[in-house]
Design a protein around this motif. Structure first.
Motif, PDB file in Angstrom:
ATOM      1  N   UNK A 188     -64.027  20.157 -24.947  1.00 33.13           N
ATOM      2  CA  UNK A 188     -62.768  20.839 -24.642  1.00 33.13           C
ATOM      3  C   UNK A 188     -62.892  21.677 -23.376  1.00 33.13           C
ATOM      4  N   UNK A 189     -64.043  22.284 -23.150  1.00 34.82           N
ATOM      5  CA  UNK A 189     -64.265  23.041 -21.912  1.00 34.82           C
ATOM      6  C   UNK A 189     -64.359  22.114 -20.710  1.00 34.82           C
ATOM      7  N   UNK A 190     -65.100  21.029 -20.858  1.00 35.39           N
ATOM      8  CA  UNK A 190     -65.252  20.083 -19.749  1.00 35.39           C
ATOM      9  C   UNK A 190     -63.905  19.520 -19.303  1.00 35.39           C
ATOM     10  N   UNK A 191     -63.040  19.259 -20.275  1.00 36.95           N
ATOM     11  CA  UNK A 191     -61.723  18.700 -19.938  1.00 36.95           C
ATOM     12  C   UNK A 191     -60.929  19.608 -19.019  1.00 36.95           C
ATOM     13  N   UNK A 192     -61.172  20.927 -19.109  1.00 37.69           N
ATOM     14  CA  UNK A 192     -60.410  21.895 -18.295  1.00 37.69           C
ATOM     15  C   UNK A 192     -61.301  22.582 -17.263  1.00 37.69           C
ATOM     16  N   UNK A 193     -62.500  22.007 -17.036  1.00 34.54           N
ATOM     17  CA  UNK A 193     -63.440  22.549 -16.033  1.00 34.54           C
ATOM     18  C   UNK A 193     -63.760  24.024 -16.280  1.00 34.54           C
ATOM     19  N   UNK A 194     -63.920  24.377 -17.543  1.00 32.08           N
ATOM     20  CA  UNK A 194     -64.283  25.741 -17.920  1.00 32.08           C
ATOM     21  C   UNK A 194     -65.811  25.833 -17.965  1.00 32.08           C
ATOM     22  N   UNK A 195     -66.406  26.832 -17.345  1.00 34.08           N
ATOM     23  CA  UNK A 195     -67.873  26.967 -17.370  1.00 34.08           C
ATOM     24  C   UNK A 195     -68.407  26.988 -18.808  1.00 34.08           C
ATOM     25  N   UNK A 196     -69.567  26.382 -18.995  1.00 35.01           N
ATOM     26  CA  UNK A 196     -70.145  26.253 -20.320  1.00 35.01           C
ATOM     27  C   UNK A 196     -70.381  27.591 -20.997  1.00 35.01           C
ATOM     28  N   UNK A 197     -70.808  28.579 -20.216  1.00 31.15           N
ATOM     29  CA  UNK A 197     -71.167  29.863 -20.810  1.00 31.15           C
ATOM     30  C   UNK A 197     -70.000  30.838 -20.909  1.00 31.15           C
ATOM     31  N   UNK A 198     -68.810  30.395 -20.514  1.00 33.94           N
ATOM     32  CA  UNK A 198     -67.635  31.276 -20.589  1.00 33.94           C
ATOM     33  C   UNK A 198     -67.079  31.257 -22.019  1.00 33.94           C
ATOM     34  N   UNK A 199     -66.898  32.433 -22.608  1.00 39.04           N
ATOM     35  CA  UNK A 199     -66.384  32.518 -23.957  1.00 39.04           C
ATOM     36  C   UNK A 199     -64.871  32.346 -23.962  1.00 39.04           C
ATOM     37  N   UNK A 200     -64.413  31.351 -24.691  1.00 37.26           N
ATOM     38  CA  UNK A 200     -62.981  31.079 -24.822  1.00 37.26           C
ATOM     39  C   UNK A 200     -62.700  30.773 -26.285  1.00 37.26           C
ATOM     40  N   UNK A 201     -61.713  31.430 -26.842  1.00 33.57           N
ATOM     41  CA  UNK A 201     -61.366  31.191 -28.242  1.00 33.57           C
ATOM     42  C   UNK A 201     -60.971  29.738 -28.452  1.00 33.57           C
ATOM     43  N   UNK A 202     -61.299  29.215 -29.611  1.00 33.80           N
ATOM     44  CA  UNK A 202     -61.016  27.811 -29.916  1.00 33.80           C
ATOM     45  C   UNK A 202     -59.516  27.530 -29.859  1.00 33.80           C
ATOM     46  N   UNK A 203     -58.739  28.478 -30.327  1.00 32.11           N
ATOM     47  CA  UNK A 203     -57.272  28.324 -30.252  1.00 32.11           C
ATOM     48  C   UNK A 203     -56.832  28.130 -28.809  1.00 32.11           C
ATOM     49  N   UNK A 204     -57.386  28.933 -27.923  1.00 31.30           N
ATOM     50  CA  UNK A 204     -57.030  28.849 -26.509  1.00 31.30           C
ATOM     51  C   UNK A 204     -57.499  27.540 -25.888  1.00 31.30           C
ATOM     52  N   UNK A 205     -58.653  27.069 -26.308  1.00 30.83           N
ATOM     53  CA  UNK A 205     -59.159  25.802 -25.776  1.00 30.83           C
ATOM     54  C   UNK A 205     -58.227  24.641 -26.113  1.00 30.83           C
ATOM     55  N   UNK A 206     -57.766  24.605 -27.356  1.00 31.39           N
ATOM     56  CA  UNK A 206     -56.838  23.530 -27.739  1.00 31.39           C
ATOM     57  C   UNK A 206     -55.526  23.648 -26.970  1.00 31.39           C
ATOM     58  N   UNK A 207     -55.051  24.868 -26.784  1.00 30.18           N
ATOM     59  CA  UNK A 207     -53.811  25.069 -26.037  1.00 30.18           C
ATOM     60  C   UNK A 207     -53.964  24.632 -24.584  1.00 30.18           C
ATOM     61  N   UNK A 208     -55.073  25.013 -23.969  1.00 27.75           N
ATOM     62  CA  UNK A 208     -55.289  24.634 -22.572  1.00 27.75           C
ATOM     63  C   UNK A 208     -55.417  23.125 -22.415  1.00 27.75           C
ATOM     64  N   UNK A 209     -55.917  22.455 -23.457  1.00 30.72           N
ATOM     65  CA  UNK A 209     -55.996  20.993 -23.427  1.00 30.72           C
ATOM     66  C   UNK A 209     -54.684  20.330 -23.833  1.00 30.72           C
ATOM     67  N   UNK A 210     -53.705  21.174 -24.198  1.00 31.04           N
ATOM     68  CA  UNK A 210     -52.360  20.703 -24.576  1.00 31.04           C
ATOM     69  C   UNK A 210     -52.407  19.714 -25.747  1.00 31.04           C
ATOM     70  N   UNK A 211     -53.252  20.046 -26.720  1.00 29.61           N
ATOM     71  CA  UNK A 211     -53.365  19.219 -27.919  1.00 29.61           C
ATOM     72  C   UNK A 211     -53.374  20.118 -29.148  1.00 29.61           C
ATOM     73  N   UNK A 212     -52.992  19.539 -30.278  1.00 22.75           N
ATOM     74  CA  UNK A 212     -53.065  20.277 -31.543  1.00 22.75           C
ATOM     75  C   UNK A 212     -54.107  19.673 -32.481  1.00 22.75           C
ATOM     76  N   UNK A 213     -54.603  18.485 -32.125  1.00 22.82           N
ATOM     77  CA  UNK A 213     -55.632  17.847 -32.945  1.00 22.82           C
ATOM     78  C   UNK A 213     -56.735  17.294 -32.049  1.00 22.82           C
ATOM     79  N   UNK A 214     -57.972  17.395 -32.562  1.00 21.99           N
ATOM     80  CA  UNK A 214     -59.117  16.914 -31.786  1.00 21.99           C
ATOM     81  C   UNK A 214     -60.261  16.649 -32.749  1.00 21.99           C
ATOM     82  N   UNK A 215     -61.050  15.612 -32.474  1.00 23.51           N
ATOM     83  CA  UNK A 215     -62.215  15.346 -33.304  1.00 23.51           C
ATOM     84  C   UNK A 215     -63.404  14.969 -32.433  1.00 23.51           C
ATOM     85  N   UNK A 216     -64.582  15.254 -32.967  1.00 23.53           N
ATOM     86  CA  UNK A 216     -65.806  14.994 -32.214  1.00 23.53           C
ATOM     87  C   UNK A 216     -66.943  14.774 -33.205  1.00 23.53           C
TER      88      UNK A 216
END
Length: 726
Positions: free
Chosen positions: A530-558
């Protein structure tokens, strides 16, 4: 690791599945609501060795509700063993009803399928068998010694020169220790519901290892593994008896195919003595040489045990003796005798639980002969290198466990001379034992599914791991919460389905380390992607909710996979511990009771102190059971078990146990795995029986080398040399 979540790794939270269990909503193998289900009851042989001459099924077939009576005469032909003395494993085939031969009392010789459980049980008693009974069944341990054989290349081990080591010793002890046949007896009976659909089979089965169960079923019925699905959402205990596929599973799968309906088989408590494995009787001869200052010069450990006539399983009693102490000269041998008893298999801490009784009792005996504190004798012979593998331990806090346990227990108050600590009619004794347990770590796959729901992320972890009552649901949920940065209430864990990602299953104390690292890997991969998709640095803390929003998705699996590192392979990875016990023995009757127990363990990162504590308490109770009462006796004329219910096979109850203190030492071992987790469930049982036997010696001056320790044995035993009658 530092916990960043109050309900994450390291927190002593309640079990996440606890409410389901106490309200009866957790679905066990026999509880799945399968439509059109019928019931089957296995029929057991009544001889120990021979052949079936004739079978009369007429009365049973005419009984109400009966759909089929299956024997070797009409059973489906299955993949069978191509040779005798086949060494079994957790994925070994499980053929049944393939010939008229009988190998042990209680072996399945038929199965009745009926509309109801009661009808199946009743009709099973109507099937009449005539046998040609062999005159020489091997049911007496002592009579089979001349038939002992060498099981395989892993059965013998040596280093150095034993004869040289014994010659260098100032003192030598040689003693034989006996542990009897025991049975696992989990609370949940073994059960399965099997159904076929378009050539594919689904088994709702009480199994500890899902992947291996699918392999065993597919190989037994010679169908593709992809056509077998095994589901074990909840398992009500196993202790090793549910590691492999036993014959009741094969009976159900076979019967379901033959009658064209789903079939349930539930093994009765009595059948669990003859049909679901056991711990072998082991006769272990220990020899230890040491110098006057306590330096060990030699150690040998020879085990004689038994297996069934056609299959081989060896409990590795000598494994602890290979690595625990710094003896330059060591020898371990294992021999088996074929006997007309069911094939034994792994029971909690196989090898360690029984082998440690012999080793730690012998260590105590040598300390007494040297006039040395048994605690100091063990510490004197500590080693930071596994001499068996010639590898360093990834971490080893055995000495710390012994020292801290001694302080907590009050070891300094122990009286060296037996029979001198007297309280009224009670003789009081203190005992100690060291404990170790291999901490395996196996390749594990997992999947995480994320969904954004009303500003909160809900996560689901899927893997085919099983929860056998150990708290797997909880620690996996805590791991996901930790690495996703969400509360554990927002994590759902789905386990026990062969359609889920593959894990090694539950057994061998590898579950926690393997499962949680698999879950960690899936969660880390999800966050990273999710970070790579938005070019967010690996060590930058971002809430999971925000990561999904920035990726413009509500569902994701890995998915994710975790496996041992190269550093892991270069080290010997073990959990270590120490047991301390205080016992009181009535000097007139030989009745004894446990007054106190202290257990100290170094088992890496403790994921949940509450569930870990429960594992240790369970292990201590089973270890106490070895010393107090657990023993399965073979009927000497017919080969059945005399002890075949809880009325005569006794296990510890609350009043048998003691005041118990459990201490977990902080241990950071990242060589073991990235999370620093080690096994703990089987460490708890290891060497407990020895600590009690050693305490009884300190109380009475009598050595108890044959388990269980009964009042009769205590009364009849002589005082050891050097013990004064007080």
């Amino acid at each position: 690791m530092n916990t960043s979540n109050k309900t994450g790794v390291g927190a002593a939270i309640d079990r996440v599945e606890g409410h389901l269990k106490v309200t009866g909503k957790a679905t066990y193998a026999s509880e799945f609501p399968i439509e059109n289900k019928v019931y089957a009851q296995g029929i057991n042989s009544t001889i120990a060795k021979g052949t079936i001459v004739s079978i009369d099924t007429t009365e049973a077939e005419n009984a109400a509700g009966v759909l089929a009576v299956i024997t070797h005469k009409n059973a489906e032909k299955l993949n069978d063993f191509k040779k005798d003395r086949y060494q079994i494993a957790t994925d070994t085939i499980a053929p049944v009803l393939q010939s008229n031969k009988v190998h042990y009392y209680g072996e399945y010789v038929g199965v009745v399928v009926a509309e109801t459980f009661e009808q199946a049980q009743y009709a099973a008693r109507l099937v009449k068998f005539e046998y040609s009974k062999a005159s020489d069944p091997a049911i007496h341990f002592d009579k089979q010694r001349d038939n002992a054989f060498f099981p395989g290349e892993d059965s013998d081990y040596s280093r150095g020169d034993m004869e040289k080591g014994l010659a260098e010793a100032d003192e030598v002890i040689e003693q034989t220790y006996i542990t009897p046949i025991e049975h696992h007896h989990p609370m949940e009976l073994h059960a399965v519901i099997a159904e076929w659909n378009n050539g594919k089979v689904t088994a709702y089965a009480s199994q500890q290892m899902i992947e291996d169960a699918t392999i065993a079923i597919s190989d037994t019925f010679q169908i593709p593994q992809k056509d077998v699905r095994v589901i074990a959402a909840y398992v009500g205990g196993g202790f090793g008896s549910k590691l492999n596929v036993e014959r009741h599973v094969t009976l159900a799968v076979m019967a379901a195919k033959m009658v064209g309906r789903p079939v349930q088989v539930t093994v009765t408590r009595t059948q669990m003595f003859t049909n679901t494995g056991l711990r072998q009787k082991n006769e272990q001869t220990m020899k230890i040489g040491a110098k006057k200052d306590g330096t060990m010069t030699a150690l040998s450990h020879d085990t004689l045990s038994h297996t069934s006539p056609n299959l081989v399983y060896q409990e590795p009693c000598g494994m602890v003796s290979k690595m625990l102490y710094n003896s330059p000269n060591a020898k371990v041998t294992e021999r088996l005798m074929p006997m007309n008893l069911q094939t034994p298999f792994a029971m909690r801490a196989p090898g360690e639980a029984t082998g440690s009784f012999a080793l730690e009792s012998a260590m105590d005996e040598m300390a007494w002969k040297l006039k040395m504190d048994p605690l100091e004798f063990r510490i004197k012979n500590d080693t930071q290198t596994d001499l068996h593998k010639n590898q360093p331990f990834s971490s080893r806090l055995l000495v710390e466990c012994l020292r801290i346990g001694a302080e907590k227990f009050g070891w300094k108050n122990r009286k060296d001379q037996p029979r001198t600590n007297v309280k009224g009619n009670w003789l009081v004794g203190y005992g100690v034992s060291a404990a170790s347990r291999n901490s395996p770590y196996r390749k594990t796959h997992a999947k995480v599914l994320l969904e954004l729901v009303e500003e909160k992320v809900e996560a689901t972890i899927q893997m085919d791991a099983t929860d056998i009552g150990t708290g797997t649901y909880t620690i996996v949920a805590q791991t996901a919460a930790e690495y996703l940065g969400i509360p554990v209430e927002q994590v759902k864990v789905e386990l026990g389905d062969s359609n889920f990602p593959v894990t090694p299953g539950s057994g061998g104390s590898w579950g926690a380390a393997s499962y949680c690292n698999g879950a960690r890997a899936a969660c880390e991969n999800a966050v990273m992607k999710l970070k790579d998709n938005r070019s967010i640095p690996k060590d930058q803390k971002v809430a999971l909710t925000e990561l999904l929003k920035q990726n413009q998705i509500t569902k994701f699996e890995m998915t994710g996979m975790a496996e041992p590192s190269t550093e892991f392979e270069k080290h010997s990875v073990f959990s270590f511990g120490a047991n301390f016990a205080e016992v009181w023995v009535d000097k007139d009757t030989g009745m004894w009771r446990i007054e106190r127990m202290v257990n100290v363990g170094a088992a890496g990162k403790i994921l949940n102190p509450k569930t870990a504590y429960g594992q240790i308490i369970g292990g201590l109770t089973m270890g106490a059971g070895m010393a107090i009462a657990e023993k399965t006796d073979v009927e000497p004329n017919f080969g059945n078990f005399i002890t075949r219910s809880f009325a005569d096979y006794h296990v510890p109850v609350n009043l048998d146990m003691a005041n118990i203190d459990v201490i977990f030492l902080p241990e950071e071992d990242k060589i073991a795995n990235k999370m620093g987790i080690k096994g703990i469930g089987e460490l708890g049982i290891t060497s407990v029986a020895a600590s009690l036997a050693n305490a009884i010696f300190n109380a009475t001056g009598k050595r108890m080398r044959d388990l269980p320790i009964t009042p009769e044995k205590l009364i009849e035993a002589p005082l050891e040399p050097g013990v004064q009658e007080v």
